[in-house]
Each structure stands twice: as structure tokens, then as C-alpha cells.
Design a protein around this motif. Structure first.
Motif, PDB file in Angstrom:
ATOM      1  N   ASN A 346      50.862-131.021 102.171  1.00  0.00           N
ATOM      2  CA  ASN A 346      50.299-130.829 100.830  1.00  0.00           C
ATOM      3  C   ASN A 346      49.679-129.452 100.678  1.00  0.00           C
ATOM      4  N   MET A 347      50.295-128.444 101.320  1.00  0.00           N
ATOM      5  CA  MET A 347      49.745-127.092 101.236  1.00  0.00           C
ATOM      6  C   MET A 347      49.712-126.618  99.783  1.00  0.00           C
ATOM      7  N   PHE A 348      48.510-126.229  99.326  1.00  0.00           N
ATOM      8  CA  PHE A 348      48.303-125.763  97.961  1.00  0.00           C
ATOM      9  C   PHE A 348      48.807-126.787  96.947  1.00  0.00           C
ATOM     10  N   SER A 349      48.728-128.070  97.287  1.00  0.00           N
ATOM     11  CA  SER A 349      49.204-129.134  96.405  1.00  0.00           C
ATOM     12  C   SER A 349      48.034-130.053  96.043  1.00  0.00           C
ATOM     13  N   PRO A 350      47.991-130.572  94.817  1.00  0.00           N
ATOM     14  CA  PRO A 350      48.937-130.286  93.734  1.00  0.00           C
ATOM     15  C   PRO A 350      48.768-128.888  93.151  1.00  0.00           C
ATOM     16  N   TYR A 351      47.632-128.242  93.465  1.00  0.00           N
ATOM     17  CA  TYR A 351      47.408-126.860  93.057  1.00  0.00           C
ATOM     18  C   TYR A 351      46.411-126.254  94.046  1.00  0.00           C
ATOM     19  N   PRO A 352      46.359-124.938  94.154  1.00  0.00           N
ATOM     20  CA  PRO A 352      45.411-124.303  95.085  1.00  0.00           C
ATOM     21  C   PRO A 352      43.969-124.634  94.725  1.00  0.00           C
ATOM     22  N   LEU A 353      43.078-124.459  95.699  1.00  0.00           N
ATOM     23  CA  LEU A 353      41.659-124.712  95.487  1.00  0.00           C
ATOM     24  C   LEU A 353      41.126-123.885  94.323  1.00  0.00           C
ATOM     25  N   LYS A 354      40.260-124.512  93.549  1.00  0.00           N
ATOM     26  CA  LYS A 354      39.605-123.797  92.463  1.00  0.00           C
ATOM     27  C   LYS A 354      38.127-123.575  92.749  1.00  0.00           C
ATOM     28  N   ASN A 355      37.644-124.120  93.865  1.00  0.00           N
ATOM     29  CA  ASN A 355      36.257-123.919  94.280  1.00  0.00           C
ATOM     30  C   ASN A 355      36.247-123.346  95.691  1.00  0.00           C
ATOM     31  N   ASP A 356      35.503-122.299  95.882  1.00  0.00           N
ATOM     32  CA  ASP A 356      35.269-121.788  97.228  1.00  0.00           C
ATOM     33  C   ASP A 356      33.928-121.082  97.218  1.00  0.00           C
ATOM     34  N   GLY A 357      33.610-120.340  98.260  1.00  0.00           N
ATOM     35  CA  GLY A 357      32.314-119.690  98.306  1.00  0.00           C
ATOM     36  C   GLY A 357      32.019-119.077  99.654  1.00  0.00           C
ATOM     37  N   TRP A 358      30.730-118.935  99.958  1.00  0.00           N
ATOM     38  CA  TRP A 358      30.336-118.331 101.216  1.00  0.00           C
ATOM     39  C   TRP A 358      29.008-118.954 101.671  1.00  0.00           C
ATOM     40  N   PHE A 359      28.695-118.767 102.943  1.00  0.00           N
ATOM     41  CA  PHE A 359      27.494-119.357 103.531  1.00  0.00           C
ATOM     42  C   PHE A 359      26.360-118.337 103.605  1.00  0.00           C
ATOM     43  N   VAL A 360      25.153-118.837 103.443  1.00  0.00           N
ATOM     44  CA  VAL A 360      23.932-118.059 103.686  1.00  0.00           C
ATOM     45  C   VAL A 360      23.034-118.919 104.559  1.00  0.00           C
ATOM     46  N   MET A 361      22.549-118.349 105.691  1.00  0.00           N
ATOM     47  CA  MET A 361      21.725-119.110 106.631  1.00  0.00           C
ATOM     48  C   MET A 361      20.449-118.346 106.939  1.00  0.00           C
ATOM     49  N   PRO A 362      19.438-118.467 106.097  1.00  0.00           N
ATOM     50  CA  PRO A 362      18.159-117.805 106.397  1.00  0.00           C
ATOM     51  C   PRO A 362      17.430-118.525 107.528  1.00  0.00           C
ATOM     52  N   GLY A 363      17.047-117.761 108.538  1.00  0.00           N
ATOM     53  CA  GLY A 363      16.342-118.318 109.685  1.00  0.00           C
ATOM     54  C   GLY A 363      14.981-117.671 109.880  1.00  0.00           C
ATOM     55  N   THR A 364      14.063-118.431 110.429  1.00  0.00           N
ATOM     56  CA  THR A 364      12.713-117.932 110.707  1.00  0.00           C
ATOM     57  C   THR A 364      12.498-117.868 112.211  1.00  0.00           C
TER      58      THR A 364
END
Length: 485
Positions: A346-364
Motif C-alpha cells: 500500500n505504498m502511498f495508497s490510497p494517497y500519500p501522507l498529508k500530515n507530517d512534521g518534526w520532533f522537538v525534545m527540550p531537556g533540562t
């Protein structure tokens, strides 16, 4: 229709061996992080929680980096033997088992390419991979009265191998939504908007909407029509040469647009079995010797497994065809799972992803300073990075992180294990007041704008995509090193 030239099989075998070596090399770069109890998925997390199904895996014998390195080395030796064609049937079977083993050790980093690679190795056990261009052929034909070798091989095993390659494309095309792939032609636009995998060149191509529409339609036509053309009973050699060339261009193009690991290369290797004898004949006349045939037992087993694979792929359409499911018995499903013949294209099926993003990991840290654990930099930034795909060391890390978001039951377990790894990894590299105390994980999710952006018929489309989508900050968890807060 179902014969394979032995020389094509030989090149296919050598390419498989090279792919196994490349796969081991890429995995070895994260050997400690991905395959030991110190890493992101210890055995005490994998076995009880994330093993559905879990085949036997020799990689589960040891949780140390040294033990894993020994197993990797053994797998490399067998992969090299496959490339050279030494004791080919044996090394093919062992390489297949070791591949299943390493895939079972960390299923959270697997791609569709891993499924295709193990299937190609499986069907390779039913065809004479070592008949030509191999050490086996040199040793077996060292006598003075050598009989001429056949040109090709024809069996149920060759038919299964050829059909397996075609099933990948028929199924993924059948699952695709016609709206975005054909009517709108926006599928490639959405695919190149996945920042986690798009290359700078792919982002640049976003500025050509007409080209994106053309590429969307060409892709689905090729996936539907290409595998059909290789079985046309007239002009077969020339058609196969054209189809193989088309798919080589198709997958080579993917490497320019997207960083998706070994998938394009494994796909290109799969089409080598369709290279006709015409390519290898110097004088243009085929070898008159009859095709090589396999044993009846091997053909019977290949036939049974082929039926299982075809029915399994039909199960993917069970929602549209519920009558399919009852004809697949549970005992056959168990065999499919144990041999890892399960597949879902099911590669790119029924359509490619419409949501993505990136990670942020603030550490103390213990001295109170704030650091960004994701980028390993001192400043925590919520702005969208210029190149998100460059934040992942390789496609294995991207796939692992994709598999822990959004948080579900199994993904939450994997996220907790990953958080403990972050603590171990940071504190192993820092001492004293620089040790990590607490950290949070956020996912900045953005939604790709719909197709009306195509109205911008110039290079500003890439800028439109990048700057007008507002990301949504999603909190995934807060952790104290050693325990969940």
C-alpha cells in the motif's frame, strides 16, 4: 512466459548479495542503538509487547553489542558467499533465515523494502541462482567433458518469482485513490510535501505543478500496465527490455526526489529476473538447449506457497470483497506468518501522507541548562528546520520515529523504551552537572495544503508550501531519567 534466463538469474543473485551487504552495513551503524538491550528496544520490551508475530530470531540470543556484531559478521559472510555463488542453495537459505532474524529483532525500523528483500530471497531458494557466473558453476564444470548449459529455467518457482514482482505493483496501484493519482494528479505533490523524506531537489520540483500532475498519472499507469506488458505473448523480449528500462528509470528518479533507503535499489534488482535472453546473446540467436527444470518436490512446494501469497494479497481487498476471507484457512495463515510471506503493498495508497512534521525534545540538565536533545544543540527552537530529513541519521531512524507517533498502545510502549534510551545515551556521553535530568517530547505536526495551491503556476509553490502551513504542537510525554513523570 515463465522462463528466466540463467544469466539474468546470476546477475540477480549477485545483486541480492550486494543488497544484503549494504543492508548489514546500514544496520551496523546503529547496532548498539537498534539491536541491543542498551538501545531503543530491549528484549524485555520486544518479546512480551511488540512481537506480533515474532518468528524465531537468533538475534534475540544476545543483548550485547559484541554478540550482535558476531551475528552480523556471520550474516555478512553468507551474503558474500551468495554474491560469489558458493554453495548457493545453502547460503541462500541461511541468508534468508538471518534476514528474518534481524528484521524480527527490531520490527519498528522496517520498511516495505525489507518485506520485498526477504520475499526475493525466499523465492530465490526455488530457482537455480548459482547455475551461471558462480563458483558453483566453475567447480561443477571443471571436467573436460562438460555438457552445454541450458539458457533458461522454467518451473513453478520461476513463475512465482516473476509473479511476486508483479504483485507488488498491481496491488499498490489497485489500492491507490484515483482522485489524487489521476483526476487531480496531485499525488506526487503530496508525496514531495513529506518533509521527513523529501530531498532538496524534490522540494525544488514542487515549483512545477504541471510536471507534478504528469508524474502522478505516469506513475499509476506504469504500475498498472508495466507488469501486464511483460506477459504479452508476442514481441516479449523487446517488451520486457522496455518495461525493465522504464522501471529502472522510475526507481532511479525516486532516489532524486526522496530519501527512502534501499527501496529503489531493491525494486530495481527485482526487475532483473525479467531481462530476456536477447540481452545476453551476442550473435542474436538463442541457445538451442532445452530449459533447465526443477525437482517435482520443489515445484510442489513453490506452487503451494504461491497460492498462499496470491490469496494473502487478495485479503487486502477483503473490505471490498468479504467473500475472500473465508477461503484462507487459519493453518495457511500460520504458515504465511512463520515464513514471513505476509505482505501488504500500500505504498502511498490510497494517497500519500498529508500530515507530517518534526520532533522537538527540550531537556533540562542537572545544572538547570536547557538543551535540545533531538538536534543535540544548546538552543531549543520551535521553528521549522530548513531540512527536516537531514535530522535523521538514516532511513531506519526515520522509520522508528514514525512508528512512535501518533501514540497508541504499542507505540506508547515503544516511546517509553525510547525515552529510557535517550537518558542512557545522553548520560553516557556527559558527566557531572551536564547529565540529563528531565525532558519532554513534542511532535510539531503540520498538514499539507490541498491541491488549490496548484493555481500558483510558478516556483513560488515551494515557498507557499513551506511558510503558510502552521504546525500544531503535540505533547507526547514528559520523562525523568529512569522513570515516567
Amino acid at each position: 512466459m515463465f522462463s528466466i534466463d540463467l544469466r539474468s538469474l546470476a546477475v540477480f543473485r549477485m545483486a541480492l548479495g550486494a543488497l544484503l551487504l549494504a543492508d548489514l552495513y546500514i544496520r551496523a551503524q546503529d547496532l548498539r542503538a537498534h539491536y541491543t538491550d542498551w538501545g531503543v528496544l530491549p528484549r524485555d520490551v520486544l518479546i512480551p509487547h511488540l512481537s506480533d508475530p515474532l518468528p524465531l530470531s537468533v538475534h534475540l540470543v544476545s543483548g550485547s553489542a559484541f554478540g550482535q556484531a558476531i551475528i552480523f559478521l556471520i550474516a555478512g559472510v553468507f551474503a558474500l558467499a551468495l554474491l560469489l555463488g558458493f554453495r548457493t542453495p545453502l547460503v541462500t537459505a541461511v541468508s534468508w533465515l538471518l534476514l528474518l532474524s534481524v528484521q524480527a529483532r527490531n520490527p519498528r525500523v522496517l520498511h516495505d523494502s525489507d518485506v520485498l528483500l526477504r520475499l526475493l530471497l525466499f523465492w530465490g531458494m526455488f530457482v537455480p541462482l548459482g547455475a551461471r557466473y558462480s563458483l558453483d558453476s566453475l567447480i561443477g564444470r571443471s571436467g573436460a567433458d562438460r555438457a552445454p548449459l541450458p539458457t533458461s529455467v522454467r518451473s513453478v518457482g520461476t513463475a512465482a518469482l516473476l509473479l511476486q514482482v508483479c504483485l507488488v505493483y498491481w496491488c499498490t496501484a489497485a489500492f491507490k485513490s484515483w482522485a489524487v493519482w489521476w483526476d487531480e494528479g496531485s499525488a506526487v505533490y503530496y508525496a514531495l510535501s513529506i518533509d521527513q523524506v523529501v530531498t532538496p531537489f524534490g522540494l525544488w520540483v514542487l515549483g512545477f505543478p504541471d510536471l507534478l500532475v504528469l508524474l502522478s498519472r505516469v506513475a499509476i499507469v506504469l504500475e498498472f500496465l508495466g507488469p501486464c506488458l511483460v506477459f504479452v505473448p508476442f514481441c516479449t523480449p523487446w517488451l520486457r527490455i522496455g518495461v525493465v528500462g522504464a522501471f529502472f528509470c522510475f526507481h532511479s528518479g525516486l532516489t532524486l526526489f526522496m530519501s527512502i533507503g534501499l527501496f529503489p535499489y531493491i525494486s530495481m534488482v527485482s526487475w532483473l529476473v525479467f531481462v530476456p535472453s536477447l540481452v545476453w546473446e551476442r550473435g542474436g540467436s538463442p541457445d538451442p538447449t532445452p530449459p533447465l527444470r526443477s525437482s517435482r518436490l520443489a515445484q510442489a512446494l513453490a506452487a503451494a506457497f504461491l497460492v498462499c501469497v496470491v490469496l494473502w494479497n487478495l485479503l487486502g481487498f477483503a473490505a471490498a470483497a468479504p467473500y475472500v476471507r473465508p477461503i484462507f484457512p487459519s493453518s495457511a495463515a500460520l504458515v504465511v506468518y512463520l515464513l514471513r510471506l505476509d505482505q501488504y503493498w500500500n505504498m502511498f495508497s490510497p494517497y500519500p501522507l498529508k500530515n507530517d512534521g518534526w520532533f522537538v525534545m527540550p531537556g533540562t540538565l542537572q545544572d538547570g541548562r536547557q538543551v535540545d536533545l533531538w538536534t543535540d544543540e544548546g538552543m531549543v527552537s520551535w521553528e521549522k528546520p530548513a531540512d527536516i530529513s537531514a535530522q535523521y541519521p538514516n532511513d531506519r531512524w526515520w522509520k522508528f520515529m514514525e512508528n512512535i507517533y501518533p501514540v497508541e498502545r504499542e507505540r506508547e510502549i515503544a516511546l517509553d523504551a525510547y525515552a529510557r534510551y535517550v537518558c542512557r545515551d545522553w548520560n553516557a556521553r556527559h558527566d557531572g552537572q551536564e547529565r540529563l535530568e528531565t525532558f519532554r517530547i513534542f511532535y510539531m505536526q503540520e498538514t499539507t495544503l490541498p491541491n488549490p495551491a496548484f493555481s500558483l503556476r510558478d516556483s513560488s509553490l515551494a515557498e507557499y508550501h513551506r511558510h503558510t502551513v502552521r504546525p500544531e504542537k503535540r505533547w507526547l510525554g514528559e520523562y525523568t531519567c529512569g522513570e515516567r513523570s
